[in-house]
Design an enzyme around this catalytic site. Structure first.
Site, PDB file in Angstrom:
ATOM      1  N   ARG A  53       0.999  -1.148  -0.010  1.00  0.00           N
ATOM      2  CA  ARG A  53       0.126   0.073  -0.151  1.00  0.00           C
ATOM      3  C   ARG A  53       1.038   1.322   0.200  1.00  0.00           C
ATOM      4  O   ARG A  53       1.754   1.338   0.848  1.00  0.00           O
ATOM      5  CB  ARG A  53      -0.721  -0.128   1.513  1.00  0.00           C
ATOM      6  CG  ARG A  53      -1.718   1.234   1.374  1.00  0.00           C
ATOM      7  CD  ARG A  53      -2.940   1.172   0.520  1.00  0.00           C
ATOM      8  NE  ARG A  53      -3.800   2.345   0.675  1.00  0.00           N
ATOM      9  CZ  ARG A  53      -3.657   3.399  -0.003  1.00  0.00           C
ATOM     10  NH1 ARG A  53      -2.554   3.747  -0.825  1.00  0.00           N
ATOM     11  NH2 ARG A  53      -4.431   4.574   0.390  1.00  0.00           N
ATOM     12  N   HIS A  56       1.182   7.260   1.599  1.00  0.00           N
ATOM     13  CA  HIS A  56      -0.109   8.002   1.639  1.00  0.00           C
ATOM     14  C   HIS A  56      -0.186   8.468   3.070  1.00  0.00           C
ATOM     15  O   HIS A  56       0.527   8.405   3.987  1.00  0.00           O
ATOM     16  CB  HIS A  56      -1.076   6.943   1.168  1.00  0.00           C
ATOM     17  CG  HIS A  56      -1.217   6.061   2.268  1.00  0.00           C
ATOM     18  ND1 HIS A  56      -0.727   4.837   2.474  1.00  0.00           N
ATOM     19  CD2 HIS A  56      -2.257   5.783   3.283  1.00  0.00           C
ATOM     20  CE1 HIS A  56      -1.026   4.120   3.313  1.00  0.00           C
ATOM     21  NE2 HIS A  56      -1.948   4.808   3.804  1.00  0.00           N
ATOM     22  N   HIS A  58      -3.573  10.386   5.754  1.00  0.00           N
ATOM     23  CA  HIS A  58      -4.900  10.410   5.880  1.00  0.00           C
ATOM     24  C   HIS A  58      -5.416  11.796   6.395  1.00  0.00           C
ATOM     25  O   HIS A  58      -4.752  11.989   7.676  1.00  0.00           O
ATOM     26  CB  HIS A  58      -5.413   9.088   6.684  1.00  0.00           C
ATOM     27  CG  HIS A  58      -5.102   7.803   6.174  1.00  0.00           C
ATOM     28  ND1 HIS A  58      -5.663   7.400   5.005  1.00  0.00           N
ATOM     29  CD2 HIS A  58      -4.322   7.083   6.563  1.00  0.00           C
ATOM     30  CE1 HIS A  58      -5.185   6.233   4.983  1.00  0.00           C
ATOM     31  NE2 HIS A  58      -4.403   5.808   5.792  1.00  0.00           N
ATOM     32  N   GLU A  63      -4.982   5.813  12.366  1.00  0.00           N
ATOM     33  CA  GLU A  63      -5.096   4.550  11.544  1.00  0.00           C
ATOM     34  C   GLU A  63      -4.727   3.545  12.734  1.00  0.00           C
ATOM     35  O   GLU A  63      -3.358   3.553  13.057  1.00  0.00           O
ATOM     36  CB  GLU A  63      -4.305   4.170  10.270  1.00  0.00           C
ATOM     37  CG  GLU A  63      -4.068   3.037   9.801  1.00  0.00           C
ATOM     38  CD  GLU A  63      -3.466   2.951   8.604  1.00  0.00           C
ATOM     39  OE1 GLU A  63      -3.589   3.934   7.846  1.00  0.00           O
ATOM     40  OE2 GLU A  63      -2.626   2.032   8.128  1.00  0.00           O
ATOM     41  N   HIS A 102       2.776   7.504   5.540  1.00  0.00           N
ATOM     42  CA  HIS A 102       3.093   6.046   6.083  1.00  0.00           C
ATOM     43  C   HIS A 102       3.110   5.229   4.650  1.00  0.00           C
ATOM     44  O   HIS A 102       2.417   5.654   3.647  1.00  0.00           O
ATOM     45  CB  HIS A 102       2.411   5.350   7.085  1.00  0.00           C
ATOM     46  CG  HIS A 102       0.917   5.537   6.962  1.00  0.00           C
ATOM     47  ND1 HIS A 102       0.182   6.826   7.047  1.00  0.00           N
ATOM     48  CD2 HIS A 102      -0.007   4.651   6.692  1.00  0.00           C
ATOM     49  CE1 HIS A 102      -0.926   6.336   7.118  1.00  0.00           C
ATOM     50  NE2 HIS A 102      -0.965   5.092   6.538  1.00  0.00           N
ATOM     51  N   GLU A 125     -10.690   5.002   2.888  1.00  0.00           N
ATOM     52  CA  GLU A 125      -9.372   4.381   2.569  1.00  0.00           C
ATOM     53  C   GLU A 125      -9.100   4.771   1.151  1.00  0.00           C
ATOM     54  O   GLU A 125      -7.957   5.005   0.406  1.00  0.00           O
ATOM     55  CB  GLU A 125      -9.222   2.963   3.055  1.00  0.00           C
ATOM     56  CG  GLU A 125      -7.681   2.441   2.391  1.00  0.00           C
ATOM     57  CD  GLU A 125      -6.361   2.829   3.101  1.00  0.00           C
ATOM     58  OE1 GLU A 125      -6.761   3.663   4.171  1.00  0.00           O
ATOM     59  OE2 GLU A 125      -5.376   2.408   2.758  1.00  0.00           O
TER      60      GLU A 125
END
Ligand code: MN
Ligand code: MN
Length: 347
Positions: A53, A56, A58, A63, A102, A125
């Protein structure tokens, strides 16, 4: 969204059509798909060996994660300039504060599956800030200047969001793929929840719990692993300070969510379902199956608070209870005299 306006506190997350990408699969439920989940959104994500992943952040949620299978490496940058790289194996939890950059990569040779919890129900997400998307949407000359490459080289980068990216499994023993941590060792971002000595209710089940007390960075989310023996009941209780989000890892259960004013909803759960209990709402969890029911539970507070029915009753004089229920003292004397937490099933 008023919680009492919803008709269900259950969502079959693992039956949802997933979002797929190179090496990855994700299924999410925010308040948009699951209207009851006003304060917590959840995601079930799978990564093939080597897949990641991508980098990115948020903007509107912290999280918290729990690893079910696989070996994962995470990287995170803090605004003070400190950065951290950690390795996670099954039973470990992580916490990333809101807005910190992260990435998550499967560095093992098995598929990885993990559950993500976000402390904002209005969260997706899918709509997070990804590094490829960011760089693809600034003028190429800016990207070139920032990255120290030519505009022609910028053209080699993804034209939009990668989200998932396939890569090779890094060689074990490299400086960044650290070995399996000692279970008792908690790092800034990792807490080995499954390795914790549980609270044990003989014949009833166990609870493992991680709050900001054990895991100081996790200021806004607490997590728990609850195991109920067949027939056991996590007794009637409520949480005055947090919503409760559940992911059913195995087994079957029944839950009633009590919303006051005569309103209550009783539903049946199985592995792969998620459940939700609004802050302050009364509820229980009953193992209705033949096997152990194992549940991952997240709360949107760093502090765990619970008021259990048995403790409440035991804290009151018998004559008050007899009057409250209009029953004789002899019946009240059969009520619990101490906190039960979990009531074992009757043989
Ligand atoms: Mn994330
Ligand atoms: Mn609860």
């Amino acid at each position: 969204m008023n919680a009492s306006a919803t008709s269900t506190f259950k969502y079959a997350l693992e039956k949802k059509t997933p979002r797929t990408g190179p090496g990855g699969i994700t299924r999410g439920a925010s308040v948009h798909e699951f209207p009851a989940s006003i304060g917590i959104a959840g995601v079930s994500m799978r990564l093939e060996p080597g897949a990641m992943r991508e980098l990115h952040w948020h903007a509107n949620a912290a999280e918290w994660a729990y690893v079910i299978t696989g070996t994962l490496r995470t990287t995170i940058l803090h605004p003070d300039g400190q950065s951290y790289i950690d390795t996670f194996t099954p039973g470990d939890a992580w916490y990333f504060p809101k807005g910190y950059g992260h990435a998550i990569q499967n560095i093992g040779d098995q598929d990885a599956h993990f559950i993500l919890i976000f402390d904002n129900g209005d969260f997706s997400e899918d709509h997070t800030f990804s590094i490829t998307d960011f760089i693809a949407h600034v003028p190429p000359a800016i990207a070139a200047q920032n990255l120290g490459i030519t505009v022609e080289e910028v053209a080699l980068l993804p034209k939009g969001e990668a989200y998932f990216a396939k890569s090779a499994v890094p060689s074990i023993g490299s400086t960044i793929a650290t070995p399996r941590p000692v279970p008792s060792l908690t790092t800034m971002h990792r807490y080995p929840l499954e390795a914790q000595q549980p609270r044990v209710i003989p014949g009833g089940g166990t609870q493992k719990l991680v709050t900001s007390r054990e895991f100081p960075i996790s200021q806004t989310i607490s997590g728990s692993i609850l195991e109920l023996q067949p027939g056991a009941l996590r007794e009637l209780h409520w949480h005055p300070n947090a919503d409760e989000w559940q992911y059913f890892l195995s087994g079957q259960a029944e839950i009633t969510v009590f919303l006051a004013e005569g309103q209550a909803i009783t539903e049946q759960f199985e592995a792969g379902d998620i459940g939700y209990v609004p802050m302050g709402a009364g509820h229980y969890i009953k193992n209705t199956g033949q096997n152990v029911c194992k549940i991952l539970i997240g709360f949107n507070s760093g502090e765990y608070q619970s008021l259990d029915l048995s403790r409440w009753l035991a804290s009151n004089p018998n004559d008050l209870l007899a009057g409250n229920f209009s029953i004789p003292d002899t019946l009240v004397s059969k009520f619990p005299q101490q906190n039960a937490f979990i009531n074992p099933g009757r043989a």
